[in-house]
Design a protein around this motif. Structure first.
Motif, short mmCIF file in Angstrom:
data_model
loop_
_atom_site.label_atom_id
_atom_site.label_comp_id
_atom_site.label_asym_id
_atom_site.label_seq_id
_atom_site.Cartn_x
_atom_site.Cartn_y
_atom_site.Cartn_z
N GLY A 114 0.81 -1.21 0.00
CA GLY A 114 0.00 0.00 0.00
C GLY A 114 0.84 1.26 0.00
O GLY A 114 2.03 1.23 0.32
N ILE A 115 0.19 2.33 -0.33
CA ILE A 115 0.88 3.62 -0.47
C ILE A 115 1.35 4.14 0.89
O ILE A 115 2.40 4.78 0.98
CB ILE A 115 -0.01 4.65 -1.22
CG1 ILE A 115 0.83 5.80 -1.77
CG2 ILE A 115 -1.09 5.20 -0.33
CD1 ILE A 115 1.51 5.46 -3.04
N ALA A 116 0.61 3.85 1.95
CA ALA A 116 1.00 4.31 3.28
C ALA A 116 2.31 3.67 3.72
O ALA A 116 3.17 4.34 4.30
CB ALA A 116 -0.10 4.02 4.29
N ALA A 117 2.48 2.39 3.42
CA ALA A 117 3.73 1.70 3.79
C ALA A 117 4.91 2.27 3.00
O ALA A 117 6.01 2.44 3.55
CB ALA A 117 3.59 0.21 3.53
N ALA A 118 4.69 2.58 1.74
CA ALA A 118 5.75 3.16 0.92
C ALA A 118 6.12 4.55 1.43
O ALA A 118 7.30 4.90 1.49
CB ALA A 118 5.33 3.23 -0.54
N PHE A 119 5.12 5.35 1.81
CA PHE A 119 5.39 6.68 2.37
C PHE A 119 6.18 6.58 3.67
O PHE A 119 7.08 7.38 3.92
CB PHE A 119 4.10 7.46 2.58
CG PHE A 119 3.71 8.33 1.43
CD1 PHE A 119 4.46 8.40 0.28
CD2 PHE A 119 2.57 9.11 1.51
CE1 PHE A 119 4.09 9.20 -0.78
CE2 PHE A 119 2.18 9.93 0.47
CZ PHE A 119 2.95 9.97 -0.69
N ASP A 120 5.82 5.63 4.51
CA ASP A 120 6.56 5.44 5.77
C ASP A 120 8.03 5.10 5.49
O ASP A 120 8.94 5.64 6.14
CB ASP A 120 5.91 4.36 6.61
CG ASP A 120 4.59 4.80 7.23
OD1 ASP A 120 4.35 6.03 7.32
OD2 ASP A 120 3.80 3.91 7.64
N ALA A 121 8.25 4.19 4.55
CA ALA A 121 9.61 3.80 4.22
C ALA A 121 10.38 4.98 3.62
O ALA A 121 11.55 5.20 3.94
CB ALA A 121 9.59 2.63 3.24
N MET A 122 9.71 5.76 2.76
CA MET A 122 10.37 6.92 2.15
C MET A 122 10.71 7.96 3.21
O MET A 122 11.77 8.58 3.15
CB MET A 122 9.48 7.52 1.07
CG MET A 122 9.45 6.71 -0.20
SD MET A 122 8.28 7.31 -1.44
CE MET A 122 8.84 8.96 -1.73
#
Length: 178
Positions: A114-122
């Motif tokens: 999901g996009i939220a997980a990618a944002f957290d990693a970024m």
């Protein structure tokens, strides 16, 4: 060249030589700010915002010299973003392969988690991504500045007075660097 007039005043006109000098000075300072922001501390990035005003002044006065409105600077700004975006897409895998692989991991994470997980990693790896991609950032910035500087420098000057002021010094007149 009157640095205060060229870099800090949006009014008046400047010729190609003062435009070139002002753009080179701004490009050098902006490059240092980008490097410091990526390698030292992201807090240096805040220094980019006052420099944007100076870019508006330099390009705006150059546009004024040809009798054009400074609002056309928005076209230069759009060109800048286009050149940097396309240049980064081509140069990131070549100049910054580690940053390219980090971005690929973010994309995989966005597709699977999901996009939220990618944002957290970024968010967690933002400083490392900036460090890894600093070479690409600087090179694309220099390419964009060079292309837009050539276009701005080659704009035709209005040889007579216009609504923005008297004509700038012609090339056959001595330049006093005042």
């Amino acid at each position: 060249m009157d640095v205060q007039h060229v870099l800090l005043s949006p009014k008046g006109r400047i010729g190609p030589s003062d435009f070139g000098r002002g753009l080179i000075l701004l490009t050098g300072v902006m490059m240092l700010v980008q490097i410091a922001s990526a390698l030292v501390s992201p807090a240096f990035g805040i220094l980019q915002y006052p420099l944007v005003f100076s870019y508006v002044c330099v390009f705006g006065k150059r546009l004024h010299d040809g009798g054009r409105t400074a609002w056309l600077y928005l076209a230069f700004l759009a060109g800048y973003f286009f050149i940097v975006t396309v240049g980064s897409a081509f140069l990131l895998p070549v100049l910054s392969p580690d940053a390219f692989s980090m971005q690929a991991e973010f994309q995989k994470l966005a597709q699977s988690g999901g996009i939220a997980a990618a944002f957290d990693a970024m968010t967690q790896d933002a400083q490392e991504l900036a460090r890894q991609s600093v070479l690409t950032t600087v090179v694309t910035f220099l390419i964009a500045s060079g292309i837009l500087g050539l276009i701005g420098g080659r704009l035709k000057s209005d040889p007579s007075s216009n609504v923005y002021g008297p004509p700038t010094a012609r090339s056959d007149q001595p330049d006093t660097f005042s």
